[in-house]
Design a protein around this motif. Structure first.
Motif, PDB file in Angstrom:
ATOM      1  N   SER A 191      21.167  11.555 -17.884  1.00  0.00           N
ATOM      2  CA  SER A 191      21.564  10.827 -16.675  1.00  0.00           C
ATOM      3  C   SER A 191      21.675   9.348 -17.012  1.00  0.00           C
ATOM      4  CB  SER A 191      20.544  11.036 -15.549  1.00  0.00           C
ATOM      5  OG  SER A 191      19.378  10.277 -15.795  1.00  0.00           O
ATOM      6  N   ASP A 192      22.141   8.570 -16.045  1.00  0.00           N
ATOM      7  CA  ASP A 192      22.236   7.129 -16.259  1.00  0.00           C
ATOM      8  C   ASP A 192      20.915   6.428 -15.980  1.00  0.00           C
ATOM      9  OD1 ASP A 192      22.393   7.673 -13.547  1.00  0.00           O
ATOM     10  OD2 ASP A 192      23.621   5.917 -13.106  1.00  0.00           O
ATOM     11  N   ARG A 193      19.846   7.191 -15.738  1.00  0.00           N
ATOM     12  CA  ARG A 193      18.515   6.621 -15.511  1.00  0.00           C
ATOM     13  C   ARG A 193      17.491   7.336 -16.394  1.00  0.00           C
ATOM     14  NH1 ARG A 193      21.307   3.468 -13.583  1.00  0.00           N
ATOM     15  NH2 ARG A 193      21.314   2.525 -11.504  1.00  0.00           N
ATOM     16  N   PRO A 194      17.591   7.179 -17.720  1.00  0.00           N
ATOM     17  CA  PRO A 194      16.640   7.844 -18.606  1.00  0.00           C
ATOM     18  C   PRO A 194      15.263   7.190 -18.539  1.00  0.00           C
ATOM     19  CG  PRO A 194      18.037   6.365 -19.857  1.00  0.00           C
ATOM     20  CD  PRO A 194      18.580   6.374 -18.453  1.00  0.00           C
ATOM     21  N   TYR A 195      14.247   7.914 -19.016  1.00  0.00           N
ATOM     22  CA  TYR A 195      12.910   7.343 -19.102  1.00  0.00           C
ATOM     23  C   TYR A 195      12.911   6.178 -20.096  1.00  0.00           C
ATOM     24  CZ  TYR A 195      11.247  11.591 -16.769  1.00  0.00           C
ATOM     25  OH  TYR A 195      11.045  12.614 -15.884  1.00  0.00           O
ATOM     26  N   TYR A 196      12.095   5.179 -19.802  1.00  0.00           N
ATOM     27  CA  TYR A 196      12.031   4.002 -20.667  1.00  0.00           C
ATOM     28  C   TYR A 196      11.598   4.385 -22.080  1.00  0.00           C
ATOM     29  CZ  TYR A 196      10.575  -0.529 -22.515  1.00  0.00           C
ATOM     30  OH  TYR A 196      10.422  -1.647 -23.293  1.00  0.00           O
ATOM     31  N   GLU A 197      10.600   5.274 -22.190  1.00  0.00           N
ATOM     32  CA  GLU A 197      10.128   5.651 -23.527  1.00  0.00           C
ATOM     33  C   GLU A 197      11.210   6.378 -24.316  1.00  0.00           C
ATOM     34  OE1 GLU A 197       8.008   8.523 -20.591  1.00  0.00           O
ATOM     35  OE2 GLU A 197       8.707   6.436 -20.639  1.00  0.00           O
ATOM     36  N   THR A 198      12.136   7.051 -23.616  1.00  0.00           N
ATOM     37  CA  THR A 198      13.219   7.739 -24.313  1.00  0.00           C
ATOM     38  C   THR A 198      14.217   6.732 -24.868  1.00  0.00           C
ATOM     39  OG1 THR A 198      12.968   9.638 -22.831  1.00  0.00           O
ATOM     40  CG2 THR A 198      15.021   9.484 -24.074  1.00  0.00           C
ATOM     41  N   THR A 199      14.564   5.725 -24.080  1.00  0.00           N
ATOM     42  CA  THR A 199      15.493   4.699 -24.578  1.00  0.00           C
ATOM     43  C   THR A 199      14.871   3.943 -25.746  1.00  0.00           C
ATOM     44  OG1 THR A 199      14.715   3.008 -23.008  1.00  0.00           O
ATOM     45  CG2 THR A 199      16.511   4.432 -22.291  1.00  0.00           C
ATOM     46  N   GLN A 200      13.559   3.701 -25.678  1.00  0.00           N
ATOM     47  CA  GLN A 200      12.884   3.015 -26.774  1.00  0.00           C
ATOM     48  C   GLN A 200      12.894   3.860 -28.043  1.00  0.00           C
ATOM     49  OE1 GLN A 200      11.345  -0.229 -26.847  1.00  0.00           O
ATOM     50  NE2 GLN A 200      12.759  -0.342 -25.131  1.00  0.00           N
ATOM     51  N   ALA A 201      12.648   5.153 -27.875  1.00  0.00           N
ATOM     52  CA  ALA A 201      12.654   6.052 -29.036  1.00  0.00           C
ATOM     53  C   ALA A 201      14.025   6.093 -29.681  1.00  0.00           C
ATOM     54  CB  ALA A 201      12.211   7.453 -28.616  1.00  0.00           C
ATOM     55  N   HIS A 215      27.609  11.686 -18.263  1.00  0.00           N
ATOM     56  CA  HIS A 215      26.219  11.737 -17.805  1.00  0.00           C
ATOM     57  C   HIS A 215      25.512  10.393 -17.993  1.00  0.00           C
ATOM     58  CE1 HIS A 215      25.154  16.002 -16.814  1.00  0.00           C
ATOM     59  NE2 HIS A 215      26.322  16.199 -17.401  1.00  0.00           N
ATOM     60  N   ASP A 216      25.839   9.684 -19.058  1.00  0.00           N
ATOM     61  CA  ASP A 216      25.145   8.417 -19.360  1.00  0.00           C
ATOM     62  C   ASP A 216      26.139   7.258 -19.391  1.00  0.00           C
ATOM     63  OD1 ASP A 216      26.489   9.079 -21.661  1.00  0.00           O
ATOM     64  OD2 ASP A 216      24.781   8.835 -23.010  1.00  0.00           O
ATOM     65  N   PHE A 217      27.032   7.225 -18.407  1.00  0.00           N
ATOM     66  CA  PHE A 217      28.132   6.265 -18.397  1.00  0.00           C
ATOM     67  C   PHE A 217      27.633   4.822 -18.451  1.00  0.00           C
ATOM     68  CE2 PHE A 217      27.084   7.321 -14.019  1.00  0.00           C
ATOM     69  CZ  PHE A 217      27.026   6.090 -13.396  1.00  0.00           C
ATOM     70  N   TYR A 218      28.489   3.961 -19.004  1.00  0.00           N
ATOM     71  CA  TYR A 218      28.157   2.544 -19.135  1.00  0.00           C
ATOM     72  C   TYR A 218      28.338   1.830 -17.802  1.00  0.00           C
ATOM     73  CZ  TYR A 218      27.814  -2.121 -21.167  1.00  0.00           C
ATOM     74  OH  TYR A 218      27.402  -3.396 -21.473  1.00  0.00           O
ATOM     75  N   SER A 219      27.334   1.063 -17.408  1.00  0.00           N
ATOM     76  CA  SER A 219      27.421   0.193 -16.230  1.00  0.00           C
ATOM     77  C   SER A 219      26.476  -0.974 -16.465  1.00  0.00           C
ATOM     78  CB  SER A 219      27.025   0.953 -14.953  1.00  0.00           C
ATOM     79  OG  SER A 219      25.620   1.139 -14.905  1.00  0.00           O
ATOM     80  N   PRO A 220      26.600  -2.048 -15.696  1.00  0.00           N
ATOM     81  CA  PRO A 220      25.710  -3.195 -15.879  1.00  0.00           C
ATOM     82  C   PRO A 220      24.231  -2.841 -15.709  1.00  0.00           C
ATOM     83  CG  PRO A 220      27.611  -3.830 -14.564  1.00  0.00           C
ATOM     84  CD  PRO A 220      27.672  -2.336 -14.705  1.00  0.00           C
ATOM     85  N   ARG A 221      23.930  -1.734 -15.002  1.00  0.00           N
ATOM     86  CA  ARG A 221      22.543  -1.345 -14.774  1.00  0.00           C
ATOM     87  C   ARG A 221      22.079  -0.255 -15.731  1.00  0.00           C
ATOM     88  NH1 ARG A 221      21.861   0.301  -8.714  1.00  0.00           N
ATOM     89  NH2 ARG A 221      19.703   0.473  -9.444  1.00  0.00           N
ATOM     90  N   SER A 222      22.960   0.203 -16.592  1.00  0.00           N
ATOM     91  CA  SER A 222      22.603   1.292 -17.494  1.00  0.00           C
ATOM     92  C   SER A 222      21.730   0.797 -18.639  1.00  0.00           C
ATOM     93  CB  SER A 222      23.870   1.940 -18.058  1.00  0.00           C
ATOM     94  OG  SER A 222      24.551   1.036 -18.913  1.00  0.00           O
ATOM     95  N   ALA A 223      21.080   1.746 -19.299  1.00  0.00           N
ATOM     96  CA  ALA A 223      20.260   1.394 -20.468  1.00  0.00           C
ATOM     97  C   ALA A 223      21.116   0.787 -21.570  1.00  0.00           C
ATOM     98  CB  ALA A 223      19.547   2.640 -20.989  1.00  0.00           C
TER      99      ALA A 223
END
Length: 366
Positions: free
Chosen positions: A59-69, A88-96
């Protein structure tokens, strides 16, 4: 030859809703460990490039620890990494993709329009585009043509070849006209193997970790090399567990339990199975709890589905003054015919097929 790894559709943080809460949590952790296996492959193959074709997150709101990993693992790679965000993980100004400080070796395509990154040291140009919304009606490759300059031209895209127009539809003719050496695609969860349109090679690696029974068998990535006019990409399994469907005819054993035990694989303790029970059962059906107790120790997770039919008396209509009755009487007479050698099973099989034809159905067929 440029050495590269092509992966897509990791779907990190997928819910695994069909599993128990505990198992679902374990599977999400195992998904993150997939990143380490990807990094190991990059090290073993001494890859120059890693091409990641979207839907790395579920999704476009993954867990923080997942983005860090993900950032930590990609940053440790000696290869250059290119990411084309998917639906599912589209680019936007609020995305990871936009909010996190990604390592210097990672380039994230951020526009629906094709961007190009030159890599003079490799004699290569990497092109790519991003989903910037959950849907993309614009054919991303339409009208693109790589220059004929002697460089290896690669592209990273999330899209649907000859498929749904809402997910970045790509036609075979667009691929053939692109002038690319290799098109690294994501979105389809089954490995396509290496394909070719015109002079352009293209492929879907599929998802590297199955999440359900629509994603069966070994899952992984593509690894190999590309040079002008040639590409060699091999499938490399990376999944920690496999989803499989097993069909068991409970009529083939002395008891349903015996039939099930005989059909169970011997090396599936890490895998997730759905077992379809077919054939004939007694009038009271199957004891699924007892059968599940037999199967459960053999798998990481298993579900049983009863698709059996109730056993019927084949000869119950033999006294009817109907075509069915006449057929059954004649077939019963065949039981003692010398040419059948007393093969009752053969006669009964013929009766089942005959009844199925007479009743205009297949309920009786083995």
């Amino acid at each position: 030859m440029i050495r590269l790894i092509h992966a897509a559709d990791l779907h990190l943080d997928a819910p695994f809703a069909a599993l128990s809460t505990e198992r679902g949590s374990e599977r999400r952790e195992e998904q993150r460990s997939l990143l380490e296996r990807l990094a190991d492959l990059c090290e073993r193959t001494q890859a120059d490039l890693v091409l990641l074709s979207g839907d790395l997150f579920d999704s476009d709101r993954p867990y923080y620890e997942t983005t860090q990993a993900l950032a930590r693992t990609l940053g440790a790679m000696k290869a250059r990494v290119f990411i084309a965000p998917g639906n599912h993980d589209f680019y936007s100004p609020r995305s990871a993709w936009a909010s996190l400080a990604w390592p210097e070796n990672v380039h994230i395509f951020s526009s629906a329009e094709i961007e190009s990154v030159e890599l003079p040291g490799l004699g290569c140009v990497v092109h790519g585009a991003a989903f910037t919304a959950p849907y993309c009606d614009q054919p991303p490759l339409r009208g693109f043509r790589a220059p004929d300059d002697g460089a290896v031209h690669l592209m990273v895209l999330h899209g649907d070849v000859d498929g749904n127009g809402r997910y970045g539809s790509i036609t075979s003719s667009d691929i053939a006209a692109s002038g690319l050496s290799y098109l690294a695609l994501g979105h389809i969860h089954t490995c396509s193997g290496l394909q070719k349109a015109g002079d352009t090679y293209w492929a879907y690696p599929g998802c590297p970790e199955g999440r359900g029974f629509d994603e069966l068998g070994d899952k992984g990535v593509l690894s190999g090399g590309v040079e002008p006019g040639a590409a060699l990409m091999d499938f490399v399994p990376l999944c920690s567990r496999r989803y499989e469907i097993l069909t068991v005819d409970v009529s083939r054993g002395a008891t349903p339990q015996a039939a099930l035990e005989a059909a169970l694989p011997g090396d599936a303790r890490r895998d997730i199975y759905r077992i379809l029970l077919t054939g004939e059962s007694g009038i009271d059906g199957l004891d699924l709890d007892a059968l599940e107790a037999v199967a459960a120790p053999r798998f990481y997770s298993v579900t049983l589905r009863d698709q059996t039919r109730v056993r019927r008396d084949l000869w119950s209509r033999a006294d009817e003054d109907t075509l069915t009755g006449l057929f059954l009487r004649r077939m019963r007479a065949n039981l003692d015919a010398p040419e059948n050698g007393g093969d009752r099973a053969l006669v009964e099989k013929a009766v089942r097929f005959g009844l199925a034809a007479l009743e205009n159905g297949e309920d009786c067929c083995p």
